[in-house]
Design a protein around this motif. Structure first.
Motif, PDB file in Angstrom:
ATOM      1  N   VAL A   1      -5.828   2.392 -10.701  1.00  0.00           N
ATOM      2  CA  VAL A   1      -5.284   1.840  -9.457  1.00  0.00           C
ATOM      3  C   VAL A   1      -6.341   0.962  -8.791  1.00  0.00           C
ATOM      4  CG1 VAL A   1      -4.397   2.377  -7.155  1.00  0.00           C
ATOM      5  CG2 VAL A   1      -3.673   3.753  -9.126  1.00  0.00           C
TER       6      VAL A   1
ATOM      7  N   ASP B   1      -3.212  -2.571  -5.087  1.00  0.00           N
ATOM      8  CA  ASP B   1      -2.068  -2.102  -5.878  1.00  0.00           C
ATOM      9  C   ASP B   1      -1.148  -1.281  -4.986  1.00  0.00           C
ATOM     10  OD1 ASP B   1      -2.754  -3.268  -8.250  1.00  0.00           O
ATOM     11  OD2 ASP B   1      -3.509  -1.434  -9.209  1.00  0.00           O
ATOM     12  N   ARG B   2       0.138  -1.292  -5.321  1.00  0.00           N
ATOM     13  CA  ARG B   2       1.090  -0.510  -4.546  1.00  0.00           C
ATOM     14  C   ARG B   2       1.358   0.833  -5.224  1.00  0.00           C
ATOM     15  NH1 ARG B   2       0.287  -5.351  -4.945  1.00  0.00           N
ATOM     16  NH2 ARG B   2       2.268  -5.996  -5.878  1.00  0.00           N
TER      17      ARG B   2
ATOM     18  N   THR C   1      -4.940   7.157  -1.061  1.00  0.00           N
ATOM     19  CA  THR C   1      -4.669   5.729  -1.246  1.00  0.00           C
ATOM     20  C   THR C   1      -5.492   4.902  -0.274  1.00  0.00           C
ATOM     21  OG1 THR C   1      -2.684   6.002   0.146  1.00  0.00           O
ATOM     22  CG2 THR C   1      -2.343   5.916  -2.250  1.00  0.00           C
TER      23      THR C   1
ATOM     24  N   ALA D   1      -5.526   1.270  -2.013  1.00  0.00           N
ATOM     25  CA  ALA D   1      -4.176   0.996  -2.520  1.00  0.00           C
ATOM     26  C   ALA D   1      -3.205   0.968  -1.348  1.00  0.00           C
ATOM     27  CB  ALA D   1      -3.753   2.061  -3.520  1.00  0.00           C
TER      28      ALA D   1
ATOM     29  N   ARG E   1       3.292   0.155  -8.794  1.00  0.00           N
ATOM     30  CA  ARG E   1       2.765   0.432 -10.141  1.00  0.00           C
ATOM     31  C   ARG E   1       2.823   1.915 -10.469  1.00  0.00           C
ATOM     32  NH1 ARG E   1      -3.034  -1.415 -11.547  1.00  0.00           N
ATOM     33  NH2 ARG E   1      -2.389  -0.459 -13.507  1.00  0.00           N
TER      34      ARG E   1
END
Length: 550
Positions: A69, A73-74, A92, A97, A121
């Motif tokens: 990750v 990034d989602r 996150t 993220a 992702r």
């Protein structure tokens, strides 16, 4: 006579904005309150101190790094409230993220849209809850979500594998990633429930949501001694920002009473955990106050909290203060796009301010009320559209610059679409949505005013008013009411009699519809659009007229 001051106010504060990332803020709290309780999950009995919470957040964050990750990034989360939701929120944030909150009520069509529109992702999902088979729905959409590389299920082997995968990732790798992050980076996408078309992904930064959670809690005077009962959903700002971030920025403890709102479990959590703070939308507080076992719970620990999410009936506020002991309860007003809160009452505001207004401008936030037609600021005491500007305004709608430009003007004012009045002291009253305003025979009618009046009826538990088409007046009013147990159903005739001499004739609803519950979103917001559509069918009307409002 001097002209009235313009409807503009800015929230001054001697407390500066926090200039750090969510991860840095959490670690600062951990350093100060390592051994204090941080998180309680009632459904499983699991408990974390701040040191333990940070340990598990870091383990998950290293797992995300090991999974590849990257910053930006989602990572999606699709689950009712649980401890893993909280762990992922902070993990996150530590790896940079963007957490994509997916409404647990979504079904296949909406899930597929959210995952594809944001380009998720990695998705973390519940396996199932009540009648929702999340695993089955994920299997259904996976072939149509090309960006989705990995799905992890809470409580399953895949969750353990994600965490275990980070065991070989050194702590220094996480330190290095955190050092690359800026408070202005996007960190969260929340889909707003649009009444028409697909929802839009409000994109929020560390700076947006960390500060908003911090100041919502500041205005309730939280300290590390507070214990916060959160029956509101984490996927929404109310739970993850005003609740979680408010708590961790103050060293307070988050108590999760149940995966979704249940009045008895909420009351039991307050009783057992000696919670000092309780959050909820008005319908939640109404359900708690009217629970048959209400009097068996000891709520004496309660001090403050927030009622928000939709207009807060004055009568309900009074009962929350008197019967639940929440003497310092506050009302918040906001929207996802503003992180969410722009206006809040203060714990020491006079009683009438706290039950009849949504308060004053938040610290470091500007607000104004404008004429929707001209965009000019109206004098105080004059209704118009509420606009807000400041650190809390979202970065924009994810990959929808056209929609962003419709909501945020060139001066960075967010146009809320809500009708409001600002008084001479800067207190704001929300009178409804621009789209909810009813125009009957040329008279502008604000449903909120009539709803507040209906709450004074001894047999009415809850009330909502909508406009319905009428060939003569363009629109007429219809009241949807929930009756108190054992009360005779309200009729149009008995309502007219109750209103006689107390409400202008054109404000008296022509139609009355008694229901057990209102159509609502998962966050407890009343779906007036659906009520209008159903009203047309119930009354056998044709869609004509229209309210003339934009």
């Amino acid at each position: 006579m001097a002209a009235s001051a313009p409807s503009y106010a800015s929230g001054t504060s001697t407390t500066p904005l926090l200039g750090e990332t969510i991860g840095q803020n959490l670690e600062r709290t951990v350093a100060a309150h390592a051994g204090r309780p941080a998180l309680v999950e009632r459904a499983t009995g699991r408990r974390w101190t701040y040191a333990e919470l940070n340990r598990d957040v870091d383990a998950l964050a290293r797992g995300l790094l090991a999974a590849g990750v990257a910053q930006g990034d989602r990572v999606g989360i699709w689950s009712p409230n649980c401890a893993e939701w909280v762990l992922l929120q902070y993990a996150t944030a530590k790896v940079g993220a963007i957490l994509v909150n997916v409404n647990p009520a979504y079904r296949v069509h909406e899930l597929e849209y959210a995952l594809n529109q944001s380009g998720v992702r990695l998705l973390v999902s519940a396996t199932s809850f009540k009648t929702s088979d999340y695993r089955g729905m994920v299997d259904q959409v996976r072939p149509d979500c090309p960006a989705l590389e990995r799905v992890v299920f809470v409580g399953a082997d895949s969750w353990d594998e994600l965490v275990a995968g980070g065991a070989e990732t050194p702590a220094e790798a996480l330190r290095e990633r955190m050092a690359q992050l800026s408070p202005d980076d996007p960190i969260n996408i929340q889909y707003t429930s649009g009444t028409t078309g697909f929802p839009k992904g409000a994109t929020l930064s560390h700076h947006n949501i960390l500060n908003n959670g911090f100041f919502v809690a500041e205005l309730q005077r939280w300290t590390h001694e507070d214990r916060v009962c959160l029956p509101v959903p984490f996927y929404h700002c109310f739970g993850m920002v005003m609740g979680n971030l408010g708590a961790t920025s103050h060293g307070a403890c988050v108590v999760i009473p149940a995966p979704v709102f249940e009045p008895a479990e909420t009351l039991r959590a307050v009783h057992d955990e000696r919670c000092t703070v309780l959050y909820g939308v008005p319908t939640m507080f109404i359900a708690e106050l009217n629970h048959p076992d209400f009097d068996s719970f000891d709520l004496s620990s309660l001090r403050t909290g927030v009622m928000a999410g939709s207009p807060c009936p004055q009568e309900v506020m009074k009962q929350v203060i008197e019967r639940m002991g929440m003497r310092e309860v506050t009302i918040c007003y906001g929207m996802t796009e503003t992180s969410p809160v722009s206006v809040q009452t203060r714990v020491d505001d006079a009683f009438d301010r706290r039950v009849a207004t949504v308060g004053r401008a938040h610290p470091h936030v500007e607000i104004k009320v404008v004429d929707p037609a001209t965009g000019l600021t109206v004098p105080r005491g004059t209704p118009g559209e509420l606009c807000t500007r400041g650190y809390s305004v979202m970065l924009g709608y994810w990959e929808q610059p056209d929609k962003t430009a419709e909501a945020i003007d060139s001066a960075r004012w967010m146009h809320t679409g809500d009708l409001a009045v600002m008084d001479d002291d800067g207190y704001v009253t929300i009178t409804g949505r621009i789209k909810d305003m009813v125009i009957r025979g040329g008279e502008n009618i604000y449903p909120r005013e009539i709803e507040e009046f209906l709450y004074s009826h001894p047999d009415v538990l809850d009330a909502q008013v909508v406009g319905v088409p009428d060939p003569k007046y363009g629109e007429e009013l219809m009241a949807w009411v929930r009756m108190r147990p054992g009360a005779e159903p309200l009729t149009a005739e008995s309502l007219r009699e109750f209103c006689r001499g107390r409400l202008a004739h054109y404000k008296v609803p022509r139609y009355v519809h008694v229901v057990d519950e209102f159509p609502m979103t998962v966050t407890g917001k009343i779906r007036k659009v659906e009520m209008r559509e159903r009203a047309v069918q119930i009354l056998g009307l044709r869609e004509e007229g229209g309210n003339g409002a934009s």
